[in-house]
Design a protein around this motif. Structure first.
Motif, PDB file in Angstrom:
ATOM      1  N   LEU A 138      13.710  22.873  44.549  1.00  0.00           N
ATOM      2  CA  LEU A 138      14.793  21.934  44.268  1.00  0.00           C
ATOM      3  C   LEU A 138      15.259  22.048  42.817  1.00  0.00           C
ATOM      4  CD1 LEU A 138      13.472  18.842  46.247  1.00  0.00           C
ATOM      5  CD2 LEU A 138      15.572  20.106  46.727  1.00  0.00           C
ATOM      6  N   LEU A 139      14.317  22.268  41.914  1.00  0.00           N
ATOM      7  CA  LEU A 139      14.692  22.455  40.509  1.00  0.00           C
ATOM      8  C   LEU A 139      15.567  23.689  40.333  1.00  0.00           C
ATOM      9  CD1 LEU A 139      11.432  21.604  38.499  1.00  0.00           C
ATOM     10  CD2 LEU A 139      13.378  20.131  39.027  1.00  0.00           C
ATOM     11  N   GLN A 140      15.254  24.744  41.062  1.00  0.00           N
ATOM     12  CA  GLN A 140      16.062  25.960  40.998  1.00  0.00           C
ATOM     13  C   GLN A 140      17.475  25.700  41.510  1.00  0.00           C
ATOM     14  OE1 GLN A 140      15.313  29.179  39.788  1.00  0.00           O
ATOM     15  NE2 GLN A 140      13.651  27.994  38.871  1.00  0.00           N
ATOM     16  N   ILE A 141      17.568  24.897  42.542  1.00  0.00           N
ATOM     17  CA  ILE A 141      18.882  24.557  43.098  1.00  0.00           C
ATOM     18  C   ILE A 141      19.688  23.741  42.086  1.00  0.00           C
ATOM     19  CG2 ILE A 141      20.024  23.147  44.873  1.00  0.00           C
ATOM     20  CD1 ILE A 141      17.670  24.094  46.733  1.00  0.00           C
ATOM     21  N   LEU A 142      19.039  22.786  41.428  1.00  0.00           N
ATOM     22  CA  LEU A 142      19.721  21.997  40.399  1.00  0.00           C
ATOM     23  C   LEU A 142      20.246  22.882  39.277  1.00  0.00           C
ATOM     24  CD1 LEU A 142      17.582  18.769  39.833  1.00  0.00           C
ATOM     25  CD2 LEU A 142      19.628  19.044  41.228  1.00  0.00           C
ATOM     26  N   GLU A 143      19.494  23.898  38.952  1.00  0.00           N
ATOM     27  CA  GLU A 143      19.842  24.756  37.822  1.00  0.00           C
ATOM     28  C   GLU A 143      20.954  25.741  38.164  1.00  0.00           C
ATOM     29  OE1 GLU A 143      17.705  27.920  34.728  1.00  0.00           O
ATOM     30  OE2 GLU A 143      16.496  26.663  36.075  1.00  0.00           O
ATOM     31  N   HIS A 144      20.962  26.230  39.402  1.00  0.00           N
ATOM     32  CA  HIS A 144      21.857  27.348  39.719  1.00  0.00           C
ATOM     33  C   HIS A 144      23.017  27.004  40.653  1.00  0.00           C
ATOM     34  CE1 HIS A 144      19.201  30.073  37.622  1.00  0.00           C
ATOM     35  NE2 HIS A 144      18.173  29.662  38.345  1.00  0.00           N
ATOM     36  N   ASN A 145      22.925  25.899  41.361  1.00  0.00           N
ATOM     37  CA  ASN A 145      23.989  25.562  42.312  1.00  0.00           C
ATOM     38  C   ASN A 145      25.014  24.634  41.660  1.00  0.00           C
ATOM     39  OD1 ASN A 145      25.410  24.453  44.770  1.00  0.00           O
ATOM     40  ND2 ASN A 145      23.911  25.762  45.770  1.00  0.00           N
ATOM     41  N   GLN A 146      26.273  24.852  41.946  1.00  0.00           N
ATOM     42  CA  GLN A 146      27.344  24.053  41.350  1.00  0.00           C
ATOM     43  C   GLN A 146      28.061  23.167  42.366  1.00  0.00           C
ATOM     44  OE1 GLN A 146      27.794  24.072  38.000  1.00  0.00           O
ATOM     45  NE2 GLN A 146      26.051  25.475  37.946  1.00  0.00           N
ATOM     46  N   ALA A 173      20.407  17.387  46.930  1.00  0.00           N
ATOM     47  CA  ALA A 173      19.209  17.685  46.149  1.00  0.00           C
ATOM     48  C   ALA A 173      18.687  16.428  45.455  1.00  0.00           C
ATOM     49  CB  ALA A 173      19.515  18.768  45.122  1.00  0.00           C
ATOM     50  N   ALA A 174      19.599  15.580  44.999  1.00  0.00           N
ATOM     51  CA  ALA A 174      19.188  14.313  44.381  1.00  0.00           C
ATOM     52  C   ALA A 174      18.430  13.455  45.381  1.00  0.00           C
ATOM     53  CB  ALA A 174      20.418  13.571  43.855  1.00  0.00           C
ATOM     54  N   ASN A 175      18.941  13.384  46.611  1.00  0.00           N
ATOM     55  CA  ASN A 175      18.254  12.618  47.657  1.00  0.00           C
ATOM     56  C   ASN A 175      16.860  13.157  47.925  1.00  0.00           C
ATOM     57  OD1 ASN A 175      20.125  10.546  48.530  1.00  0.00           O
ATOM     58  ND2 ASN A 175      21.420  12.180  49.322  1.00  0.00           N
ATOM     59  N   SER A 176      16.739  14.479  47.982  1.00  0.00           N
ATOM     60  CA  SER A 176      15.434  15.084  48.263  1.00  0.00           C
ATOM     61  C   SER A 176      14.470  14.904  47.100  1.00  0.00           C
ATOM     62  CB  SER A 176      15.610  16.571  48.592  1.00  0.00           C
ATOM     63  OG  SER A 176      16.244  16.731  49.857  1.00  0.00           O
ATOM     64  N   LEU A 177      14.968  15.056  45.886  1.00  0.00           N
ATOM     65  CA  LEU A 177      14.117  14.845  44.713  1.00  0.00           C
ATOM     66  C   LEU A 177      13.580  13.418  44.660  1.00  0.00           C
ATOM     67  CD1 LEU A 177      15.943  16.752  41.843  1.00  0.00           C
ATOM     68  CD2 LEU A 177      13.579  17.109  42.587  1.00  0.00           C
ATOM     69  N   PHE A 178      14.399  12.477  45.091  1.00  0.00           N
ATOM     70  CA  PHE A 178      14.012  11.073  45.063  1.00  0.00           C
ATOM     71  C   PHE A 178      12.748  10.830  45.893  1.00  0.00           C
ATOM     72  CE2 PHE A 178      14.596   6.562  46.397  1.00  0.00           C
ATOM     73  CZ  PHE A 178      14.575   5.991  45.140  1.00  0.00           C
ATOM     74  N   GLU A 179      12.531  11.657  46.898  1.00  0.00           N
ATOM     75  CA  GLU A 179      11.348  11.526  47.749  1.00  0.00           C
ATOM     76  C   GLU A 179      10.060  11.808  46.980  1.00  0.00           C
ATOM     77  OE1 GLU A 179      11.433  10.388  50.822  1.00  0.00           O
ATOM     78  OE2 GLU A 179      13.632  10.253  50.763  1.00  0.00           O
ATOM     79  N   PHE A 180      10.157  12.449  45.821  1.00  0.00           N
ATOM     80  CA  PHE A 180       8.978  12.800  45.039  1.00  0.00           C
ATOM     81  C   PHE A 180       8.531  11.671  44.113  1.00  0.00           C
ATOM     82  CE2 PHE A 180      10.443  16.840  46.536  1.00  0.00           C
ATOM     83  CZ  PHE A 180       9.324  17.648  46.612  1.00  0.00           C
ATOM     84  N   GLY A 181       9.276  10.568  44.080  1.00  0.00           N
ATOM     85  CA  GLY A 181       8.844   9.421  43.296  1.00  0.00           C
ATOM     86  C   GLY A 181       9.269   9.462  41.837  1.00  0.00           C
ATOM     87  N   ASP A 182       8.451   8.856  40.976  1.00  0.00           N
ATOM     88  CA  ASP A 182       8.820   8.643  39.581  1.00  0.00           C
ATOM     89  C   ASP A 182       9.112   9.929  38.810  1.00  0.00           C
ATOM     90  OD1 ASP A 182       8.597   5.969  39.988  1.00  0.00           O
ATOM     91  OD2 ASP A 182       6.693   5.720  38.928  1.00  0.00           O
ATOM     92  N   VAL A 183       8.468  11.022  39.199  1.00  0.00           N
ATOM     93  CA  VAL A 183       8.686  12.282  38.487  1.00  0.00           C
ATOM     94  C   VAL A 183      10.143  12.733  38.572  1.00  0.00           C
ATOM     95  CG1 VAL A 183       8.137  13.756  40.469  1.00  0.00           C
ATOM     96  CG2 VAL A 183       7.751  14.601  38.157  1.00  0.00           C
TER      97      VAL A 183
END
Length: 222
Positions: A71-79, A87-97
């Protein structure tokens, strides 16, 4: 594990029919992460935005270091705004990090969908300082719906030690020339018993626009 079934899932993820794609994604969610994540990483590299978005959705089903890094790679390279919002929705599933990453995504993106998604996610947390910072930035956005999301976010901040700062901003919007901003301000004030909030609600109950008046009356009754 049936290799033929895995191969069929990979094919179904790329099917033309959306229901086939969704069914394949749901089935993949039940697979071990060491099997599912590489499949999703491969899908995320597709040029087709819909397939990439599907992969991002799937990564949120597997809270592992590998999926987080993907997901971090997608944030960095996808526009693409749709992909980044997912990706924001999926990252949110990881909690406070994920919270600082969501804030960074908001700050560097000018896409309305991304920004509104981040605001709505942060409103589900108790990270009020981050929410306030994001809300303040959203008030400067040229897209009206993003600005309105920020006004509503200030309403959530009213429950915290940042209440006075939030009230100062809402006071400005209570006198804004655009009725939609006054309308959202009335909604944001819902249930707040601070003297300044009650003053603003009384003021908005006398507004020239009926939607503002209705929202102010409901907020006062709350």
């Amino acid at each position: 594990m049936n290799q033929n079934r895995i191969e069929q899932i990979e094919l179904n993820l790329r099917a033309k029919a959306l229901n086939q794609r969704k069914a394949a994604l749901d089935e993949l969610a039940e697979f071990p992460s060491e099997v599912a994540v590489p499949i999703l990483q491969k899908l995320a590299n597709e040029k087709d935005v819909a397939l990439c978005r599907l992969a991002v959705m799937g990564l949120g089903n597997h809270q592992t270091e590998a999926s987080f890094q993907a997901l971090l790679q997608i944030l960095e390279h996808n526009q693409d705004g749709n992909v980044l919002a997912e990706a924001a929705n999926s990252l949110f599933e990881f909690g406070d990090v994920a919270i600082p990453l969501l804030q960074q995504l908001f700050e560097r993106s000018d896409n309305w969908l991304v920004r509104q998604t981040v605001i709505s996610l942060l409103m589900e947390t108790e990270h009020y300082e981050v929410l306030f910072a994001v809300a303040v930035e959203s008030l400067k956005d040229d897209t009206q719906t993003v600005k309105e999301a920020g006004i509503l976010a200030l309403g959530q901040v009213l429950k915290t030690s940042l209440q006075n700062q939030a009230l100062a901003l809402l006071t400005e919007f209570a006198e804004d020339s655009y009725w939609r901003n006054r309308w959202q301000t009335a909604i944001a004030l819902h249930g707040c018993q601070h003297p300044q909030a009650r003053y603003l609600m009384a003021q908005l109950q006398q507004d020239e626009h009926f939607r503002v008046v209705a929202a102010a009356l409901e907020s006062a009754s709350g």
